[in-house]
Design an enzyme around this catalytic site. Structure first.
Site, PDB file in Angstrom:
ATOM      1  N   SER A 150       0.896  -1.250  -0.145  1.00 36.31           N
ATOM      2  CA  SER A 150      -0.250   0.021   0.025  1.00 36.31           C
ATOM      3  C   SER A 150       0.774   1.240   0.015  1.00 36.31           C
ATOM      4  O   SER A 150       2.136   1.256   0.224  1.00 36.31           O
ATOM      5  CB  SER A 150      -0.982  -0.083   1.198  1.00 36.31           C
ATOM      6  OG  SER A 150      -1.436   1.307   1.340  1.00 36.31           O
ATOM      7  N   TYR A 170      -3.163  -0.475  10.225  1.00 29.83           N
ATOM      8  CA  TYR A 170      -2.923  -0.914   8.771  1.00 29.83           C
ATOM      9  C   TYR A 170      -1.505  -0.506   8.355  1.00 29.83           C
ATOM     10  O   TYR A 170      -0.970  -1.259   7.607  1.00 29.83           O
ATOM     11  CB  TYR A 170      -4.112   0.004   7.979  1.00 29.83           C
ATOM     12  CG  TYR A 170      -4.323  -0.225   6.277  1.00 29.83           C
ATOM     13  CD1 TYR A 170      -4.941  -1.202   6.056  1.00 29.83           C
ATOM     14  CD2 TYR A 170      -3.574   0.487   5.371  1.00 29.83           C
ATOM     15  CE1 TYR A 170      -4.949  -1.517   4.600  1.00 29.83           C
ATOM     16  CE2 TYR A 170      -3.744   0.115   4.266  1.00 29.83           C
ATOM     17  CZ  TYR A 170      -4.334  -0.830   3.839  1.00 29.83           C
ATOM     18  OH  TYR A 170      -4.479  -0.932   2.338  1.00 29.83           O
TER      19      TYR A 170
HETATM   20  N1  LIG Z   1      -8.393   0.389  -2.192  1.00 36.75           N
HETATM   21  C1  LIG Z   1      -7.472   0.930  -1.941  1.00 36.75           C
HETATM   22  O1  LIG Z   1      -7.246   2.171  -2.146  1.00 36.75           O
HETATM   23  C2  LIG Z   1      -6.065   0.220  -1.459  1.00 36.75           C
HETATM   24  C3  LIG Z   1      -4.979   0.837  -1.389  1.00 36.75           C
HETATM   25  C4  LIG Z   1      -3.902   0.052  -1.049  1.00 36.75           C
HETATM   26  C5  LIG Z   1      -3.998  -0.991  -0.650  1.00 36.75           C
HETATM   27  N2  LIG Z   1      -4.946  -1.774  -0.794  1.00 36.75           N
HETATM   28  C6  LIG Z   1      -5.094  -3.589  -0.649  1.00 36.75           C
HETATM   29  O2  LIG Z   1      -5.261  -3.891  -1.776  1.00 36.75           O
HETATM   30  C7  LIG Z   1      -5.901  -5.368  -1.217  1.00 36.75           C
HETATM   31  C8  LIG Z   1      -7.665  -5.257  -1.610  1.00 36.75           C
HETATM   32  O3  LIG Z   1      -8.385  -4.006  -1.437  1.00 36.75           O
HETATM   33  P1  LIG Z   1      -9.794  -3.469  -1.645  1.00 36.75           P
HETATM   34  O4  LIG Z   1      -9.745  -2.131  -1.807  1.00 36.75           O
HETATM   35  O5  LIG Z   1     -10.320  -4.324  -2.902  1.00 36.75           O
HETATM   36  O6  LIG Z   1     -10.766  -4.183  -0.478  1.00 36.75           O
HETATM   37  P2  LIG Z   1     -12.108  -4.641  -0.259  1.00 36.75           P
HETATM   38  O7  LIG Z   1     -12.644  -4.487   0.924  1.00 36.75           O
HETATM   39  O8  LIG Z   1     -13.083  -4.223  -1.236  1.00 36.75           O
HETATM   40  O9  LIG Z   1     -11.788  -6.080  -0.514  1.00 36.75           O
HETATM   41  C9  LIG Z   1     -11.100  -7.049   0.119  1.00 36.75           C
HETATM   42  C10 LIG Z   1     -11.239  -8.269   0.055  1.00 36.75           C
HETATM   43  O10 LIG Z   1     -10.693  -9.247   0.914  1.00 36.75           O
HETATM   44  C11 LIG Z   1     -11.409 -10.092   1.491  1.00 36.75           C
HETATM   45  N3  LIG Z   1     -11.272 -10.607   2.840  1.00 36.75           N
HETATM   46  C12 LIG Z   1     -11.203  -9.911   4.050  1.00 36.75           C
HETATM   47  N4  LIG Z   1     -10.829 -10.311   5.011  1.00 36.75           N
HETATM   48  C13 LIG Z   1     -10.871 -11.864   4.619  1.00 36.75           C
HETATM   49  C14 LIG Z   1     -10.388 -12.863   5.310  1.00 36.75           C
HETATM   50  N5  LIG Z   1     -10.372 -12.978   6.770  1.00 36.75           N
HETATM   51  N6  LIG Z   1     -10.437 -13.989   4.579  1.00 36.75           N
HETATM   52  C15 LIG Z   1     -10.805 -14.154   3.260  1.00 36.75           C
HETATM   53  N7  LIG Z   1     -10.922 -12.996   2.513  1.00 36.75           N
HETATM   54  C16 LIG Z   1     -11.108 -11.784   3.177  1.00 36.75           C
HETATM   55  C17 LIG Z   1     -12.951  -9.598   1.238  1.00 36.75           C
HETATM   56  O11 LIG Z   1     -13.935 -10.791   1.352  1.00 36.75           O
HETATM   57  C18 LIG Z   1     -12.616  -8.865  -0.144  1.00 36.75           C
HETATM   58  O12 LIG Z   1     -13.109  -9.904  -1.083  1.00 36.75           O
HETATM   59  C19 LIG Z   1      -5.972  -5.350   0.290  1.00 36.75           C
HETATM   60  O13 LIG Z   1      -4.978  -5.967   0.825  1.00 36.75           O
HETATM   61  C20 LIG Z   1      -6.025  -3.580   0.534  1.00 36.75           C
HETATM   62  O14 LIG Z   1      -5.273  -3.439   1.861  1.00 36.75           O
HETATM   63  C21 LIG Z   1      -6.378  -1.204  -1.187  1.00 36.75           C
END
Ligand SMILES: NC(=O)c1ccc[n+]([C@@H]2O[C@H](COP(=O)([O-])OP(=O)(O)OC[C@H]3O[C@@H](n4cnc5c(N)ncnc54)[C@H](O)[C@@H]3O)[C@@H](O)[C@H]2O)c1
Length: 251
Positions: free
Chosen positions: A143, A156
């Site tokens: 991230s 986080y």
């Molecule tokens: N959205 C952003 O701006 C952003 C920025 C930096 C990093 N990220 C990272 O990208 C990744 C995806 O983020 P996103 O925005 O798509 O999030 P989101 O919340 O839309 O989706 C997260 C996914 O992870 C799954 N998940 C969460 N906990 C779980 C568990 N215990 N077991 C199985 N599945 C689980 C959820 O069901 C979902 O499918 C994450 O690691 C997040 O930290 C996102």
């Protein structure tokens, strides 16, 4: 046609592949021929249908990655349903927001367990079979908060800092054994995880003004870098974190 980016007959696991960035990453990998197992807390037959449209094999497995003692069992399930694993995308992640001064210990433990402990364990368990076969590609979701501290998200930031660092540690040990371990670091992406930020008029305006590309990112923006790190094109890339952030880190 031979392509450096072709993933035909490769098997990929995408955690959290049911929605958000994970779903688009899974669709991107399927587009270039990879068979896919998506791991999420509930099964997602509708995503499986979308993936199958690319002519690949796709399965959905309901599993909570926080159950670290069951990760070996998860590997077995994937091997039974899909076969050996060539590519692991550790995408599933969670967020909790509170001012640091009152951040609940329980939320700290929850975020660290899913984002850091579970990801390290999945790298170990899936990495073991990759090392035995002398081939594998692991892509961890870092991230911007692997680099920066953020506001109201100390757990986080700590967890994503850990992911970027242990990715380098694993790469140092596994690079000569045919296993690539790298990260992608999304910037501010329009997904469920950022709903609170997008609904905050002040913060969302401040964020948008700082993104050189002038827009929030999307799941599709993740696809190119993940395909690169999953494919032969990145065979000599180890322990690196590619930011997909519309230029944010350069400001
Ligand atoms: N959205 C952003 O701006 C952003 C920025 C930096 C990093 N990220 C990272 O990208 C990744 C995806 O983020 P996103 O925005 O798509 O999030 P989101 O919340 O839309 O989706 C997260 C996914 O992870 C799954 N998940 C969460 N906990 C779980 C568990 N215990 N077991 C199985 N599945 C689980 C959820 O069901 C979902 O499918 C994450 O690691 C997040 O930290 C996102």
């Amino acid at each position: 046609m031979h392509s450096l980016f072709d993933l035909t007959n490769k098997n990929a696991v995408v955690t959290g592949g049911s929605r958000g960035l994970g779903k688009e990453i899974a669709l991107g990998l399927a587009q270039v021929g990879a068979n896919i197992a998506i791991i999420s807390r509930q099964e997602s037959p509708e995503v499986v249908e979308e993936l199958e449209k690319f002519g690949v094999k796709a399965v959905s497995i309901a599993f909570d990655i926080g159950e670290i003692s069951e990760h070996k069992q998860l590997l077995k399930m994937v091997e039974e349903k899909l076969g050996h694993v060539d590519i692991l995308v550790n995408n599933a992640g969670v967020q909790k927001r509170h001012p640091a001064v009152e951040f609940p210990q329980q939320d700290w433990d929850y975020v660290m367990n899913i984002n850091a402990n579970a990801v390290f364990s999945l790298c170990q368990v899936f990495g073991q079979q990759m090392l035995q076969r002398g081939y594998g590609k692991i892509i961890n979701l870092a991230s911007l908060l692997s680099f920066q501290g953020g506001l109201t998200v100390p757990a986080y930031a700590a967890s994503k800092g850990a992911v970027m660092q242990f990715t380098k540690s694993l790469a140092n040990e596994w690079a000569a054994k045919g296993v690539n371990v790298n990260c992608v670091a999304p910037g501010y992406m329009a997904t469920d995880m950022n709903e609170a930020l997008m609904n905050d008029d002040v913060r969302s305006k401040q964020i948008l003004e700082r993104i050189p590309a002038g827009r929030w990112g999307t799941g599709q923006d993740m696809q190119g870098a993940v395909i690169f790190l999953a494919s032969q094109a990145s065979d000599y890339v180890h322990g690196f974190t590619i930011a997909i952030d519309g230029g944010w880190l350069g400001r």
